[in-house]
Design an enzyme around this catalytic site. Structure first.
Site, PDB file in Angstrom:
ATOM      1  CE  LYS A 254      -4.435  -1.584   1.662  1.00  0.00           C
ATOM      2  NZ  LYS A 254      -4.273  -3.019   2.026  1.00  0.00           N
TER       3      LYS A 254
ATOM      4  CD  GLU B 256     -10.253   4.969   1.123  1.00  0.00           C
ATOM      5  OE1 GLU B 256      -9.983   6.163   0.870  1.00  0.00           O
ATOM      6  OE2 GLU B 256      -9.602   4.013   0.658  1.00  0.00           O
TER       7      GLU B 256
ATOM      8  CB  SER C  56      -0.061  -8.229  -1.221  1.00  0.00           C
ATOM      9  OG  SER C  56      -0.827  -9.084  -0.393  1.00  0.00           O
TER      10      SER C  56
HETATM   11  C1  LIG Z   1      -5.088  -4.030   1.436  1.00  0.00           C
HETATM   12  C2  LIG Z   1      -4.390  -5.287   1.155  1.00  0.00           C
HETATM   13  C3  LIG Z   1      -4.753  -6.140   0.092  1.00  0.00           C
HETATM   14  C4  LIG Z   1      -5.958  -5.912  -0.769  1.00  0.00           C
HETATM   15  O1  LIG Z   1      -5.980  -4.724  -1.502  1.00  0.00           O
HETATM   16  P1  LIG Z   1      -5.717  -4.689  -3.066  1.00  0.00           P
HETATM   17  O2  LIG Z   1      -6.044  -3.280  -3.429  1.00  0.00           O
HETATM   18  O3  LIG Z   1      -6.613  -5.683  -3.723  1.00  0.00           O
HETATM   19  O4  LIG Z   1      -4.292  -5.010  -3.267  1.00  0.00           O
HETATM   20  C5  LIG Z   1      -3.990  -7.264  -0.143  1.00  0.00           C
HETATM   21  N1  LIG Z   1      -2.934  -7.579   0.618  1.00  0.00           N
HETATM   22  C6  LIG Z   1      -2.555  -6.808   1.662  1.00  0.00           C
HETATM   23  C7  LIG Z   1      -1.372  -7.219   2.471  1.00  0.00           C
HETATM   24  C8  LIG Z   1      -3.259  -5.635   1.967  1.00  0.00           C
HETATM   25  O5  LIG Z   1      -2.871  -4.874   2.990  1.00  0.00           O
END
Ligand SMILES: *Cc1c(COP(=O)(O)O)cnc(C)c1O
Length: 387
Positions: free
Chosen positions: A90, A112, A371
């Site tokens: 993020k 948000e 992610s």
């Molecule tokens: C917020 C988040 C997501 C999901 O958000 P996307 O916009 O679909 O990437 C996925 N993995 C993690 C670790 C997150 O913090």
């Protein structure tokens, strides 16, 4: 995706902007400024500087040898977004949008947040860039995520609980948009995923595509060829679109988005307008956005970015679902085999890779976008496994 089409904010039939005229004016100005700066060399130099010095990029593309051996079949590589400052992808988007906000003269950032992850990333970067930060959060969510509220406050942000409606993410988005319309002269709305009206999906993709820019260069260095598949989890779609972006024009690379089977937006959604843009959306019998649930808070959203909706209907990308049980299994398996505790969101991508890898040859390659890291989820998993 032609440039001309991009500028109008449509991906096939999806995207666009369905908002009141006051807000449209603000978005038109944002769009103009984004396209002005996105290819500006000074802007990009500054963006790269903070990605390197603050976020900690580039992060590795780690060969997961033990995991590959355990699963059998394809070689597994992990793109390590979990190693970024604040522990997920993020921050890539947050840094990019804050630099744009500063160029536009904004004195205040609003955002948000649902579970709090985007709010924490935003509050973090606002502290470093010394800019006022207001985070709107559903009142219900502030109670469930009290620790994240405290984190944001430690970082100097003001958290505003929203009790209108159901006191959830959607209501927080509405409040943030109201604030933007009232205060657009000094305020920038920093949206957290590849969703919302134009130009947000384009902008978030632009700042997240650093993920595949790096992974493509890294896999060419390590293996001398492209991967056979790239797998990412999908909530709103920002980590997945970033992980896919530089492979969209490489037809040999399968692009696979993974959703929770309790929020199967892309597998079961129908075209509709949600939060000011057209996308595939999950509806209930009355035609309202369906209540979704996911053990991974970041994947709990009834809509999906417009570009994923388009990639789904044009079949350039595939979207699949996995169960909570499979996710919990993958969460533990990565921890034990590689010494990496993944975010529950990322464990969705792992859970599908576990099914795909054994069907592939040993010389084939899968890149999984990791992610985020799982520290935030350890307590929740403890309660799920030990009680
Ligand atoms: C917020 C988040 C997501 C999901 O958000 P996307 O916009 O679909 O990437 C996925 N993995 C993690 C670790 C997150 O913090």
């Amino acid at each position: 995706m032609g440039q001309e089409q991009s500028h109008k904010g449509y991906f096939g039939e999806f995207g666009g902007s369905f908002v009141p005229p006051e807000l449209q004016q603000v978005l038109d100005y944002l769009s103009e400024q984004f396209y002005k700066y996105k290819d500006d060399p000074d802007f990009n130099e500054e963006y790269r500087y903070y990605l390197r010095e603050y976020v900690g990029r580039e992060n590795p593309l780690t060969y997961a040898q033990r995991l590959s051996e355990t699963w059998g079949g394809a070689k597994i590589y992990l793109k390590r977004e979990d190693l970024n400052h604040t522990g997920a992808h993020k921050i890539n988007n947050v840094v990019g949008q804050i630099l744009l906000a500063k160029r536009m003269g904004a004195k205040r950032i609003i955002a948000e947040t649902g579970a709090g992850q985007h709010g924490v990333a935003t509050a973090t970067a606002c502290a470093m860039f010394d800019i006022d930060c207001v985070i709107y959060m559903g009142a219900e969510d502030t109670r469930r995520q009290a620790l994240n509220v405290f984190r944001m406050e430690l970082l100097g942000a003001k958290v505003v609980p929203v009790s209108k409606g159901q006191g959830r993410l959607k209501d927080a988005v509405d409040e943030a948009l109201d604030d933007l319309v009232r205060n657009y002269q000094n305020t920038f709305y920093l949206l957290g995923s590849a969703v919302g009206p134009h130009p947000f999906p384009q902008m978030v993709k632009h700042f997240q595509s650093i993920v595949s820019e790096e992974s493509k260069r890294q896999i060419m260095e390590k293996e001398g060829r492209l991967p056979d598949a790239v797998i990412a989890c999908v909530g709103g779609g920002s980590n997945a679109i970033g992980a896919f972006a530089h492979y969209l024009d490489e037809p040999s690379v399968r692009l696979i988005g993974v959703e929770p089977d309790q929020a199967p937006t892309l597998t079961q959604g129908v075209p509709g307008v949600l939060h000011g843009f057209k996308c595939l959306v999950l509806l209930d019998e009355e035609g309202n956005p369906r209540k979704t649930y996911s053990i991974a808070a970041g994947l709990d959203y009834p809509g999906i970015g417009p570009e994923h909706s388009h990639l789904k209907v044009t079949e350039r990308a595939e979207y699949v679902t996995v169960s909570n049980e499979e996710v919990l299994g993958a969460f533990q398996e990565l921890s034990r085999t590689e010494g990496i505790i993944p975010a529950l969101e990322s464990a969705h991508a792992l859970a599908y890779a576990k099914k795909l890898a054994p069907t592939m040859d040993k010389d084939q390659i899968i890149i999984i976008n990791l992610s985020g890291r799982g520290d935030k989820d350890v307590e929740q998993v403890f309660h799920m496994l030990k009680s």
